[in-house]
Design a protein around this motif. Structure first.
Motif, PDB file in Angstrom:
ATOM      1  N   GLN A  54       0.840  -1.203   0.000  1.00  0.00           N
ATOM      2  CA  GLN A  54       0.000   0.000   0.000  1.00  0.00           C
ATOM      3  C   GLN A  54       0.876   1.253   0.000  1.00  0.00           C
ATOM      4  OE1 GLN A  54      -2.686   0.389   3.332  1.00  0.00           O
ATOM      5  NE2 GLN A  54      -3.803   2.065   2.361  1.00  0.00           N
ATOM      6  N   LEU A  55       1.931   1.253   0.785  1.00  0.00           N
ATOM      7  CA  LEU A  55       2.852   2.390   0.800  1.00  0.00           C
ATOM      8  C   LEU A  55       3.495   2.581  -0.568  1.00  0.00           C
ATOM      9  CD1 LEU A  55       4.519   4.656   2.078  1.00  0.00           C
ATOM     10  CD2 LEU A  55       6.134   2.884   2.853  1.00  0.00           C
ATOM     11  N   LEU A  56       3.931   1.503  -1.189  1.00  0.00           N
ATOM     12  CA  LEU A  56       4.557   1.608  -2.510  1.00  0.00           C
ATOM     13  C   LEU A  56       3.567   2.149  -3.536  1.00  0.00           C
ATOM     14  CD1 LEU A  56       6.643  -1.684  -2.523  1.00  0.00           C
ATOM     15  CD2 LEU A  56       7.392   0.642  -1.955  1.00  0.00           C
ATOM     16  N   ALA A  57       2.323   1.711  -3.457  1.00  0.00           N
ATOM     17  CA  ALA A  57       1.298   2.228  -4.371  1.00  0.00           C
ATOM     18  C   ALA A  57       1.071   3.721  -4.132  1.00  0.00           C
ATOM     19  CB  ALA A  57      -0.004   1.447  -4.190  1.00  0.00           C
ATOM     20  N   LEU A  58       1.006   4.130  -2.880  1.00  0.00           N
ATOM     21  CA  LEU A  58       0.814   5.553  -2.560  1.00  0.00           C
ATOM     22  C   LEU A  58       2.014   6.373  -3.026  1.00  0.00           C
ATOM     23  CD1 LEU A  58      -0.744   5.148   0.993  1.00  0.00           C
ATOM     24  CD2 LEU A  58      -1.917   6.009  -1.056  1.00  0.00           C
ATOM     25  N   SER A  59       3.209   5.809  -2.913  1.00  0.00           N
ATOM     26  CA  SER A  59       4.394   6.539  -3.377  1.00  0.00           C
ATOM     27  C   SER A  59       4.353   6.730  -4.889  1.00  0.00           C
ATOM     28  CB  SER A  59       5.681   5.820  -2.953  1.00  0.00           C
ATOM     29  OG  SER A  59       5.920   4.650  -3.715  1.00  0.00           O
ATOM     30  N   MET A  60       3.833   5.753  -5.615  1.00  0.00           N
ATOM     31  CA  MET A  60       3.711   5.878  -7.068  1.00  0.00           C
ATOM     32  C   MET A  60       2.635   6.898  -7.432  1.00  0.00           C
ATOM     33  SD  MET A  60       6.062   4.119  -8.457  1.00  0.00           S
ATOM     34  CE  MET A  60       5.543   4.236 -10.146  1.00  0.00           C
ATOM     35  N   LEU A  68       4.322  13.510 -13.549  1.00  0.00           N
ATOM     36  CA  LEU A  68       3.637  13.230 -14.817  1.00  0.00           C
ATOM     37  C   LEU A  68       2.302  13.945 -14.957  1.00  0.00           C
ATOM     38  CD1 LEU A  68       4.341   9.388 -14.964  1.00  0.00           C
ATOM     39  CD2 LEU A  68       5.666  11.241 -16.015  1.00  0.00           C
ATOM     40  N   GLY A  69       1.829  14.528 -13.866  1.00  0.00           N
ATOM     41  CA  GLY A  69       0.565  15.247 -13.922  1.00  0.00           C
ATOM     42  C   GLY A  69      -0.662  14.354 -13.879  1.00  0.00           C
ATOM     43  N   CYS A  70      -0.490  13.104 -13.462  1.00  0.00           N
ATOM     44  CA  CYS A  70      -1.633  12.196 -13.366  1.00  0.00           C
ATOM     45  C   CYS A  70      -2.605  12.720 -12.318  1.00  0.00           C
ATOM     46  CB  CYS A  70      -1.172  10.794 -12.994  1.00  0.00           C
ATOM     47  SG  CYS A  70      -0.123  10.031 -14.232  1.00  0.00           S
ATOM     48  N   ARG A  71      -3.883  12.503 -12.598  1.00  0.00           N
ATOM     49  CA  ARG A  71      -4.918  12.996 -11.690  1.00  0.00           C
ATOM     50  C   ARG A  71      -5.602  11.837 -10.999  1.00  0.00           C
ATOM     51  NH1 ARG A  71      -8.029  17.820 -14.375  1.00  0.00           N
ATOM     52  NH2 ARG A  71      -8.601  17.976 -12.197  1.00  0.00           N
ATOM     53  N   TYR A  72      -5.946  12.054  -9.743  1.00  0.00           N
ATOM     54  CA  TYR A  72      -6.593  11.042  -8.918  1.00  0.00           C
ATOM     55  C   TYR A  72      -7.697  11.721  -8.122  1.00  0.00           C
ATOM     56  CZ  TYR A  72      -2.296   8.491  -9.988  1.00  0.00           C
ATOM     57  OH  TYR A  72      -1.260   7.885 -10.638  1.00  0.00           O
ATOM     58  N   GLN A  74      -9.674  13.513  -5.198  1.00  0.00           N
ATOM     59  CA  GLN A  74      -9.188  14.539  -4.276  1.00  0.00           C
ATOM     60  C   GLN A  74      -8.800  13.935  -2.936  1.00  0.00           C
ATOM     61  OE1 GLN A  74      -8.638  17.788  -5.333  1.00  0.00           O
ATOM     62  NE2 GLN A  74      -7.422  17.717  -3.461  1.00  0.00           N
ATOM     63  N   GLN A  75      -9.566  12.960  -2.477  1.00  0.00           N
ATOM     64  CA  GLN A  75      -9.276  12.316  -1.199  1.00  0.00           C
ATOM     65  C   GLN A  75      -7.914  11.629  -1.229  1.00  0.00           C
ATOM     66  OE1 GLN A  75     -12.143   9.316  -0.127  1.00  0.00           O
ATOM     67  NE2 GLN A  75     -11.349   9.104   1.937  1.00  0.00           N
ATOM     68  N   LEU A  76      -7.616  10.927  -2.326  1.00  0.00           N
ATOM     69  CA  LEU A  76      -6.328  10.250  -2.455  1.00  0.00           C
ATOM     70  C   LEU A  76      -5.187  11.259  -2.564  1.00  0.00           C
ATOM     71  CD1 LEU A  76      -4.686   7.676  -2.722  1.00  0.00           C
ATOM     72  CD2 LEU A  76      -5.286   7.628  -5.157  1.00  0.00           C
ATOM     73  N   LEU A  77      -5.386  12.313  -3.353  1.00  0.00           N
ATOM     74  CA  LEU A  77      -4.353  13.346  -3.484  1.00  0.00           C
ATOM     75  C   LEU A  77      -4.075  14.036  -2.152  1.00  0.00           C
ATOM     76  CD1 LEU A  77      -5.177  14.984  -6.933  1.00  0.00           C
ATOM     77  CD2 LEU A  77      -3.225  13.526  -6.343  1.00  0.00           C
ATOM     78  N   ASP A  78      -5.123  14.313  -1.390  1.00  0.00           N
ATOM     79  CA  ASP A  78      -4.935  14.930  -0.070  1.00  0.00           C
ATOM     80  C   ASP A  78      -4.089  14.029   0.832  1.00  0.00           C
ATOM     81  OD1 ASP A  78      -6.449  17.106  -0.866  1.00  0.00           O
ATOM     82  OD2 ASP A  78      -8.274  16.452   0.188  1.00  0.00           O
ATOM     83  N   LYS A  79      -4.369  12.723   0.776  1.00  0.00           N
ATOM     84  CA  LYS A  79      -3.628  11.770   1.613  1.00  0.00           C
ATOM     85  C   LYS A  79      -2.147  11.750   1.245  1.00  0.00           C
ATOM     86  CE  LYS A  79      -3.449   6.901   2.919  1.00  0.00           C
ATOM     87  NZ  LYS A  79      -3.724   6.947   4.345  1.00  0.00           N
TER      88      LYS A  79
END
Length: 107
Positions: A54-60, A68-72, A74-79
């Motif tokens: 989970q940490l590795l996924a969050l780091s990516m 790269l400007g990828c969008r996710y 808002q809740q995930l970006l805030d985290k």
């Protein structure tokens, strides 16, 4: 953690540093890896096995958003932004959405 802090942390935690080095993607350049590695170091104590994936996924997610400007969501970006607080990325690209570009052109 400033760049000097990361170097000191690596020196003091050789075994952990060697373990974290295995998480580098083959396509990751040095600049991206240094930043993502710092993200991992800052948060690894909160994500021990089996939560390490989970940490590795969050780091990516964080690195993809920054570099790269990828969008996710808002809740995930805030985290991930909270997890990355204090990480300084020099010369990070600035991305604009299509709507921002169109709005600018109509002025």
């Amino acid at each position: 953690m400033a760049a000097g802090d990361v170097a000191e942390f690596v020196e003091q935690n050789r075994q952990l540093a060697e373990r974290v080095e295995r998480f580098r993607s083959i396509s990751e350049n040095e600049k991206h890896w240094r930043s993502r590695r710092e993200f991992i170091f800052r948060n690894i104590s909160d994500y021990e096995d089996p939560q390490l994936d989970q940490l590795l996924a969050l780091s990516m997610v964080w690195a993809n958003n920054v570099f790269l400007g990828c969008r996710y969501s808002q809740q995930l970006l805030d985290k991930v932004r909270e997890m990355a607080e204090g990480i300084v990325v020099e010369d990070a690209p600035v991305f604009k959405t299509r709507d921002e570009i169109m709005k600018q052109q109509h002025r």
